[in-house]
Design a protein around this motif. Structure first.
Motif, PDB file in Angstrom:
ATOM      1  N   LEU A   1      54.460  23.919  68.943  1.00 40.41           N
ATOM      2  CA  LEU A   1      55.354  22.876  69.418  1.00 40.41           C
ATOM      3  C   LEU A   1      55.424  22.894  70.941  1.00 40.41           C
ATOM      4  CD1 LEU A   1      58.322  23.400  66.933  1.00 40.41           C
ATOM      5  CD2 LEU A   1      56.630  21.562  66.896  1.00 40.41           C
TER       6      LEU A   1
ATOM      7  N   LYS B   1      55.971  15.948  73.408  1.00 43.44           N
ATOM      8  CA  LYS B   1      56.660  16.274  72.171  1.00 43.44           C
ATOM      9  C   LYS B   1      55.731  16.077  70.986  1.00 43.44           C
ATOM     10  CE  LYS B   1      59.070  11.868  72.302  1.00 43.44           C
ATOM     11  NZ  LYS B   1      60.335  11.204  72.220  1.00 43.44           N
ATOM     12  N   ALA B   2      56.075  16.755  69.904  1.00 44.46           N
ATOM     13  CA  ALA B   2      55.289  16.694  68.677  1.00 44.46           C
ATOM     14  C   ALA B   2      55.745  15.482  67.875  1.00 44.46           C
ATOM     15  CB  ALA B   2      55.455  17.975  67.871  1.00 44.46           C
TER      16      ALA B   2
ATOM     17  N   TYR C   1      56.007  15.179  62.734  1.00 47.56           N
ATOM     18  CA  TYR C   1      54.798  15.851  62.282  1.00 47.56           C
ATOM     19  C   TYR C   1      55.022  16.700  61.039  1.00 47.56           C
ATOM     20  CZ  TYR C   1      51.506  14.878  66.044  1.00 47.56           C
ATOM     21  OH  TYR C   1      50.637  14.280  66.897  1.00 47.56           O
TER      22      TYR C   1
ATOM     23  N   ASN D   1      61.469  17.028  70.081  1.00 46.25           N
ATOM     24  CA  ASN D   1      60.583  17.126  68.922  1.00 46.25           C
ATOM     25  C   ASN D   1      61.362  16.695  67.687  1.00 46.25           C
ATOM     26  OD1 ASN D   1      58.148  18.265  70.143  1.00 46.25           O
ATOM     27  ND2 ASN D   1      59.409  20.062  70.515  1.00 46.25           N
ATOM     28  N   LYS D   2      60.774  15.798  66.913  1.00 41.77           N
ATOM     29  CA  LYS D   2      61.443  15.186  65.763  1.00 41.77           C
ATOM     30  C   LYS D   2      60.979  15.869  64.472  1.00 41.77           C
ATOM     31  CE  LYS D   2      62.121  10.515  63.893  1.00 41.77           C
ATOM     32  NZ  LYS D   2      61.734   9.097  64.101  1.00 41.77           N
TER      33      LYS D   2
END
Length: 136
Positions: A13, A60-61, A73, A119-120
């Motif tokens: 990440l 960010k991922a 992701y 990051n979500k």
């Protein structure tokens, strides 16, 4: 189906500051830190190893789906709707940005949350059958 690959071992990440991000994951998600230097922190949680890699600000991922909506992701799994509701409440109490619990038209319910770097992540109320077998 027989396969040579048995599991995902590590997830990477992007984070702006590995020190701050590692502390966030430990405090908010109960991660255990195994290593940290100026470039990365290595954490264990959710039966995975997570590398928090120092990245440029704003990385960010996530990706955009064909409709232009930002997509996560990965999905974390919990064991049932009550556990989903509990985690949702705990994250809100810890001032984590979370979305509403929603029914997406498949078994179980989900919600999303964001780490301090944007990051979500998704959380699903159903354990994968193969993992549930391991727990039983």
């Amino acid at each position: 189906m027989n396969t040579i690959i048995h599991r995902v071992g590590t997830i990477y990440l992007p984070v702006e500051n590995p020190d701050l991000a590692s502390n966030w994951y430990q405090e908010k998600l109960g991660a255990v830190e195994n290593f940290r230097n100026e470039d990365k922190a290595i954490l264990d949680f959710a039966n995975q190893s997570f590398f928090l890699v120092k990245s440029k600000k704003g990385e960010k991922a996530a990706f955009q789906d064909e409709k232009g909506k930002e997509h996560f992701y990965l999905t974390f799994e919990v064991d049932g709707i009550e556990e989903l509701k509990k985690l949702h409440s705990v994250l809100k109490e810890k001032v984590v940005t979370v979305g509403d619990i929603e029914d997406r038209g498949h078994p179980g319910n989900n919600f999303i949350f964001f780490d301090m770097d944007g990051n979500k992540f998704d959380v699903w109320s159903e354990l994968s059958p193969s993992f549930k077998e391991i727990l039983d």
